[in-house]
Design an enzyme around this catalytic site. Sequence first.
Site, mmCIF file in Angstrom:
data_model
loop_
_atom_site.group_PDB
_atom_site.id
_atom_site.type_symbol
_atom_site.label_atom_id
_atom_site.label_comp_id
_atom_site.label_asym_id
_atom_site.label_seq_id
_atom_site.Cartn_x
_atom_site.Cartn_y
_atom_site.Cartn_z
ATOM 1 N N ASP A 434 12.639 64.416 23.385
ATOM 2 C CA ASP A 434 11.308 64.708 22.866
ATOM 3 C C ASP A 434 11.266 66.210 22.561
ATOM 4 O O ASP A 434 12.139 66.959 23.005
ATOM 5 C CB ASP A 434 10.294 64.325 23.957
ATOM 6 C CG ASP A 434 8.871 64.673 23.567
ATOM 7 O OD1 ASP A 434 8.520 64.453 22.403
ATOM 8 O OD2 ASP A 434 8.126 65.167 24.422
ATOM 9 N N THR A 436 7.864 68.337 22.283
ATOM 10 C CA THR A 436 6.750 69.007 22.959
ATOM 11 C C THR A 436 6.879 68.887 24.471
ATOM 12 O O THR A 436 6.884 67.790 25.007
ATOM 13 C CB THR A 436 5.411 68.391 22.503
ATOM 14 O OG1 THR A 436 5.427 68.311 21.087
ATOM 15 C CG2 THR A 436 4.249 69.217 22.969
ATOM 16 N N THR A 652 5.404 79.714 10.025
ATOM 17 C CA THR A 652 4.765 80.678 9.116
ATOM 18 C C THR A 652 3.471 80.145 8.528
ATOM 19 O O THR A 652 3.345 78.944 8.273
ATOM 20 C CB THR A 652 5.720 81.032 7.959
ATOM 21 O OG1 THR A 652 6.146 79.815 7.334
ATOM 22 C CG2 THR A 652 6.931 81.774 8.459
ATOM 23 N N ASP A 733 5.252 65.023 16.412
ATOM 24 C CA ASP A 733 4.664 66.188 15.748
ATOM 25 C C ASP A 733 4.974 66.207 14.254
ATOM 26 O O ASP A 733 5.726 65.394 13.746
ATOM 27 C CB ASP A 733 5.181 67.462 16.410
ATOM 28 C CG ASP A 733 4.064 68.494 16.569
ATOM 29 O OD1 ASP A 733 3.174 68.506 15.713
ATOM 30 O OD2 ASP A 733 4.096 69.267 17.535
ATOM 31 N N LYS A 819 10.329 55.271 18.855
ATOM 32 C CA LYS A 819 11.332 55.994 19.661
ATOM 33 C C LYS A 819 12.218 54.996 20.405
ATOM 34 O O LYS A 819 13.435 55.122 20.424
ATOM 35 C CB LYS A 819 10.636 56.912 20.672
ATOM 36 C CG LYS A 819 9.968 58.135 20.044
ATOM 37 C CD LYS A 819 9.361 59.010 21.137
ATOM 38 C CE LYS A 819 8.726 60.265 20.565
ATOM 39 N NZ LYS A 819 8.227 61.167 21.613
#
EC number: 7.6.2.1
Length: 1101
Positions: A434, A436, A652, A733, A819
């Site tokens: 994973d 995070t 950014t 994410d 997953k």
Amino acid sequence: FTAIFNCLPNTAYCSFRYSLEDEPSNLDEMPLMMSEEGFENDESDYQTLPRARVNQRQSGLAWFLLGGWKVLCGSCCDCLAHICRRKKELKARTVWLGCPEKCEEKYPKNAIKNQKYNIITFVPGVLYQQFKFFLNLYFLVVACSQFVPSLKIGYLYTYWAPLGFVLAVTMVREAVDEVRRYQRDKEMNSQLYSKLTVRGKIQVKSSDIQVGDLIIVEKSFCVFPGSCFIRTDQLDGETDWKLKVAVGCTQRLPAVGDLFSISAYVYAQKPQLDIHSFEGNFTREDTDPQIHESLSIENTLWASTVVASGTVIGVVIYTGKETRSVLNTSYAKNKVGLLDLELNRLTKALFLAQVVLSVVMVALQGFVGPWFRNLFRFVVLFSYIIPISLRVNLDMGKSAYGWMIMKDENIPGTVVRTSTIPEELGRLVYLLTDKTGTLTQNEMIFKRLHLGTVSYGTDTMDEIQSHIVQSYAQVSNLNDVATGATPSRKTQASGPKVRKSVSSRIHEAVKAIALCHNVTPVYESHAGVNGETESAEADQDFSDDNRTYQASSPDEVALVRWTESVGLTLVNRDLTSLQLKTPSGQILSFYILQIFPFTSESKRMGIIVREESTGDITFYMKGADVAMASIVQYNDWLEEECGNMAREGLRTLVVAKKCLSEEQYQDFENRYNQAKLSIHDRTLKVAAVVESLEREMELLCLTGVEDQLQADVRPTLELLRNAGIKIWMLTGDKLETATCIAKSSHLVSRNQDIHVFRPVSNRGEAHLELNAFRRKHDCALVISGDSLEVCLRYYEHEFVELACQCPAVVCCRCSPTQKAQIVRLLQQHTANRTCAIGDGGNDVSMIQAADCGIGIEGKEGKQASLAADFSITQFKHIGRLLMVHGRNSYKRSAALGQFVMHRGMIISTMQAVFSSVFYFASVPLYQGFLMVGYATIYTMFPVFSLVLDQDVKPEMALLYPELYKDLTKGRSLSFKTFLIWVLISVYQGGILMYSALVLFESEFVHVVAISFTALILTELLMVALTIRTWHWLMVVAEFFSLGCYLASLAFLNEYFDSSFITTWPFLWKVSAITLVSCLPLYIIKYLKRKFSPPSYSKLSS
């Protein structure tokens, strides 16, 4: 008060749903072609070419014998189980507010249950798990045969005592695990929640919550009325806070108790997997006309989400196994290690050899008399070929490895939750991680501000601070001089040819970052502040200690925290205005005219504000460089600097602004409101109006934010890569974030290309994109969950084959079910061992599906670590866990297993020689206590001391991770090594027995004494030969066992002639036999080490 419709409380995971394409179902799935032209021109290929098959099915008798019978039995059991617990059909429901008794149907209890067995199924369940292995079933049959007088060979206890001991140990271990699971479930089910009733608030247990109950969830921070923020990281892995909105109708009620005085209900869709959507209606009946409100995902709180701010009153819609979380949960399977499966195969080979040997014996007898009974007696006689102590030794070894892992001071806090698979840690090929909380700490830090001509890093932030202090001091001085007639900065803005000073550019950039966001500052509520809004606002405690920031993205919070650190602080915000505090303490107020929120399609967010003091209207915008490049004025530095920051692993954002006149804004507002009211193509029309503003914007700055990695992530990933482990990152994410972390963590090395798989929605697009990917060499793959779903539906085999060739794979926007599916795909297509590591509730399915699951105890709770086989406290500990403990566990178990088999084979060889010399009689060579003592007190301790052996030191294993590659090939335990041990056993057994028969004089008892003593000495010397690194306990075990044997000779008068064993002939005969059986092996070992040493010994020397 808020009324948000939620389901409480149970562990929750995301969903994964196949949506059907609008394509003809009769089309054969086509293989990948090398040219796109072939795809475009030849339509017949699209329809007729069959798909590449992964597995060729075996059929007939061969299939049945090679495991087909097991498949058939399993199918029958599954079918029976399905009939017994047939699920009821899930339906849509009507839920009355605060009235569970009005529910038409009976809904499941809201309780968590992770136990495998209950009181009735425990004993049968454990026995089934034990006897489904060939090894244990074989021992049971042999032990039962001893109740038949004609088949009885020795004493009953020699067969039943070891079997009973194995079962007792297993049952105790399972019972302890089951009790722990029960206690964990009880703790979760006993959590207290506040339930709203007619009589007020009462506390109820989690397991007593029913559909229709009104539950209060509190996190008392100030927040807009009618809304709250929730955290969903345990559900979908996203760290963004989500804004949830209450039902408008209930907002207008004067008091909480009035929820019981109205007649209202919620009509909700049937329970389903998808956590990203919800459809329902809220209806209030006691008004004329009735009030109807539609409900969506914005009005729901799923299980395992956390209220981050606000107080929520919710009506329970789904409970227990109908919650989204449980529907998405894959149930834990009983994991069996690869080493156990390999040993199981070897025991089958040994059994075959045993039957063949028995048939040969009977055949040499000439099939005389009751030959069938003799055959079975021989089978029992040679049953020591497969020693029952194999299971005992391996299980005790596994427990010892688990204890060593938990006691390792270099990886503190590590817990072994599944003690049956420590060897798996030494056989891993794929690591699925994973992002995070596993690779990252989920803490954003502002690192870089670039203005085009000048760049500021963490070490030069004080310069920015001094510029901000200076520029606001000038503004306040001008204000004092002009006394109200504040000089407008429009003249400065309208003259682009005049080059601005660095100070003014910094001032504008910081101001833009402080204004363009969705962050809300919140303050802890104080007991005294409960008056009117104005007085509360006037008395608001603006101190830094009391303020926390809430936002839907941690990046935004990092930016606002940074502006606070350089002097411009966000102190207040509501739906229509926000206030900033300057370094001198002056408050600047701005009216929020419009907000354009961030979406994954637009990749940017904008805000239009009017400054209260000057009346200036400014449109600020920030977003990803790909989206902003075409919006800002021409420049020659943006693309290059974005690339530089991305290579550093920074996230950014490009910030720009545009000054609007009153007329321009009024014109925009009219068109914008008109577009929002249109019925057809509303989204497109609104986007078109906003885009009319997004032209020739002034580029202010480029910001770089770093998501801090966990400690030592980079060296750990490098260590794993060097060990030959392929790493896949599976995250919920966004694509940009995932790619950024893949670069910063060096999951993708600097010189590697990244192939971002374009979004695909049908078979044709997937085909073309896979062909484009096939042409790339040695590049990392980044793919989103939606595209992955399409590829797996049509090109499962081809996609996995291509992905497995990549040095690294990043899957973003993955649901938990996806997953787990990726893990299973790798297991099926590669037949390699997989390991999954994660820290959140959304990783549990993946952890349970993998051959070896590792959970990290993170900030977000213990769900993953409780569901995992191994629990660690930091990602960096995985290096030592695999390289050192994985290596040792596998090497030791392989040596232990083969040695125990050797111990059984050598005595069976002696029995065969003995029987063949004495006219093929099915008479045992050693009886009673000699056999029990041989397998236990005489040889058990030295043999078991092999669990302390190690071929390389831990430091060496970590310094040269390449050594790990050899383990994955499984060379420590293979048919080759097994055959070598068989040859050693046959040689030694033959020498021992034949020499004893040649050397014995007149009585048979001397044969037993000489051969058995030589056998014990041979075994002790063989342990010494097998050991690679001596431990003081090994020496103690050797001498203790020898001492026990010598001491027991005094009591074994029924087997040995005590007057003979003290004579000189006995001693020299035993010594000679032992020397002949062991010396050649020592010589061979010495020569092998000299001329063909293993890789680890080269490093050690």
